[in-house]
Design an enzyme around this catalytic site. Structure first.
Site, PDB file in Angstrom:
ATOM      1  N   HIS A  20       0.863  -1.190   0.000  1.00 54.90           N
ATOM      2  CA  HIS A  20       0.000   0.000   0.000  1.00 54.90           C
ATOM      3  C   HIS A  20       0.895   1.234   0.000  1.00 54.90           C
ATOM      4  CE1 HIS A  20      -3.721   2.141   1.951  1.00 54.90           C
ATOM      5  NE2 HIS A  20      -3.024   2.976   1.198  1.00 54.90           N
ATOM      6  N   GLU A 203     -11.067   3.489   6.097  1.00 53.52           N
ATOM      7  CA  GLU A 203     -10.023   4.339   6.679  1.00 53.52           C
ATOM      8  C   GLU A 203     -10.783   5.424   7.450  1.00 53.52           C
ATOM      9  OE1 GLU A 203      -7.913   6.739   3.791  1.00 53.52           O
ATOM     10  OE2 GLU A 203      -6.241   7.153   5.149  1.00 53.52           O
ATOM     11  N   ASP A 281       1.979   3.882   2.932  1.00 52.76           N
ATOM     12  CA  ASP A 281       0.959   4.765   2.354  1.00 52.76           C
ATOM     13  C   ASP A 281       1.581   5.957   1.602  1.00 52.76           C
ATOM     14  OD1 ASP A 281      -1.657   5.383   1.711  1.00 52.76           O
ATOM     15  OD2 ASP A 281      -2.246   6.048   3.706  1.00 52.76           O
TER      16      ASP A 281
HETATM   17  N1  HPA Z   1      -6.386   7.497   1.595  1.00 56.39           N
HETATM   18  C1  HPA Z   1      -7.048   7.788   0.478  1.00 56.39           C
HETATM   19  N2  HPA Z   1      -6.450   8.260  -0.587  1.00 56.39           N
HETATM   20  C2  HPA Z   1      -5.138   8.468  -0.551  1.00 56.39           C
HETATM   21  C3  HPA Z   1      -4.416   8.189   0.579  1.00 56.39           C
HETATM   22  C4  HPA Z   1      -5.077   7.662   1.708  1.00 56.39           C
HETATM   23  O1  HPA Z   1      -4.499   7.385   2.777  1.00 56.39           O
HETATM   24  N3  HPA Z   1      -3.125   8.501   0.286  1.00 56.39           N
HETATM   25  C5  HPA Z   1      -3.096   8.945  -0.984  1.00 56.39           C
HETATM   26  N4  HPA Z   1      -4.323   8.927  -1.500  1.00 56.39           N
HETATM   27 ZN    ZN Z   2      -3.606   4.870   0.709  1.00 56.40          ZN
END
Ligand code: HPA
Ligand code: ZN
Length: 340
Positions: A20, A203, A281
């Protein structure tokens, strides 16, 4: 030798898979300023300190505003080459032997930068990293969910010329107001074309978004997914089917999904038998690459060796690699664990 330091060295040296990672989230502040100047892109920052001061987000949206602005400095093939190469060198330093990188064409296309430009830069860096230190890389074609599905369908068609370069599709950007089912047709077409499937869900979004990603989009993997704990039946569903969650601890703390690392639920999820993995991330925005995530978990959550080994193993198991390559990397991890 202090036991804690010894274990942190072990964590850093262990072979890892990263599943990710948004490539635009690896743009270093220094390179951002350098490219803004080279490409004459006007930014509201004049110094490194000003860019870094802007990295104080309160939620996903305030981060995304800065993240898309940052990526707007990327213009030519050389810029994309350096972005990819900088990250692949970080992989080498972090012992990330296999990485699955999200590429987001919808960030570049509005600036008049088309597939041949960014793909040429990315592919040149990947070929070099493969031949010079054996880096394993797969790309994920990631779509922006705040934009309409009709636009995503057009981008999927444009990507046909690069079909062999992408193993999967993904779905990123603002979760609130953009549920997975908005992209049911995109995922149906991608599935038909043989892509593996993943999507961000849970999330900031509720457990219902995780269900929707699994049922409406038929994803194999969930990016983040930490809010599944709000629904016991969902946790059971994920456990029974072994659905991987690509969790990003430092990201979740920086975006206030958890108030601090000590409150992160990753080890709870692992304890409940979920297929949890560790990922960075957007490392330059969230204060750390892969090893920093493991070390932060060790310091705040007392991550131990057997938990770490399970998380590392899960990373390879949950990858989109062919079975033979998975087996070879799992063997590399076993050899590491036996020797150290
Ligand atoms: N979440 C959603 N979109 C994203 C993220 C994330 O953590 N990082 C980059 N684009
Ligand atoms: Zn992400």
């Amino acid at each position: 030798m202090n036991e804690k330091i010894h274990f942190e060295d072990w964590l850093s040296a262990a072979p890892k898979a990263e599943l990710h990672l948004h490539l635009d989230g690896t743009l270093e502040a220094g390179r951002l300023l350098q490219l803004a100047e080279k490409n004459r892109v006007q930014l509201p920052y004049k110094s490194l300190a000003e860019v870094e001061a802007a990295y104080r987000f309160e939620n996903l949206q305030s981060f995304l505003d800065l993240y898309y602005l940052g990526a707007s400095v990327l213009r030519d093939e050389e810029d994309f080459y350096h972005l990819m190469m900088d990250y692949l060198q970080r992989c080498r330093q972090n012992n990330i032997v296999h990485t699955e990188i999200m590429i987001e064409p919808q960030t570049y296309l509005p600036n008049g930068i088309d597939f041949p430009v960014f793909m040429a830069g990315f592919k040149r860096a990947i070929v070099e990293a493969r031949s010079s230190w054996g880096q394993s890389v797969q790309l994920i074609l990631s779509f922006l969910r705040h934009l309409p599905e009709s636009e995503a369908l057009g981008v999927l068609d444009q990507a046909e010329a690069y079909r062999d370069d992408f193993v999967a599709i993904g779905l990123a950007s603002s979760e609130q107001g953009n549920p997975p089912q908005k992209f049911a047709e995109l995922y149906r077409r991608a599935r038909e074309r043989g892509y593996r499937l993943t999507a961000h869900a849970g999330e900031e979004g509720p457990p219902a978004f995780i269900y929707s990603a699994l049922q409406d989009l038929q994803v194999e993997r969930i990016d983040h997914g930490v809010r599944c704990v709000e629904d016991d039946a969902l946790v059971e569903w994920l456990r029974e089917r072994g659905v991987p969650l690509t969790v990003c601890p430092l990201s979740n703390v920086r975006l206030c999904v958890f108030p601090e690392m000590a409150q992160h639920n990753i080890l709870q999820l692992l304890e409940r038998g979920l297929m949890v993995t560790v990922n960075s991330d957007d490392p330059t925005y969230f204060g750390g690459y892969m090893n920093d995530n493991f070390i932060a978990m060790h310091r705040a959550l007392n991550l131990n060796r057997s938990q770490a080994l399970q998380l590392l193993r899960n990373g390879f198991e949950a990858s989109f690699l062919p079975e033979a390559e998975k087996t070879a990397l799992l063997k590399q991890l076993d050899n590491f664990a036996e020797a150290a």
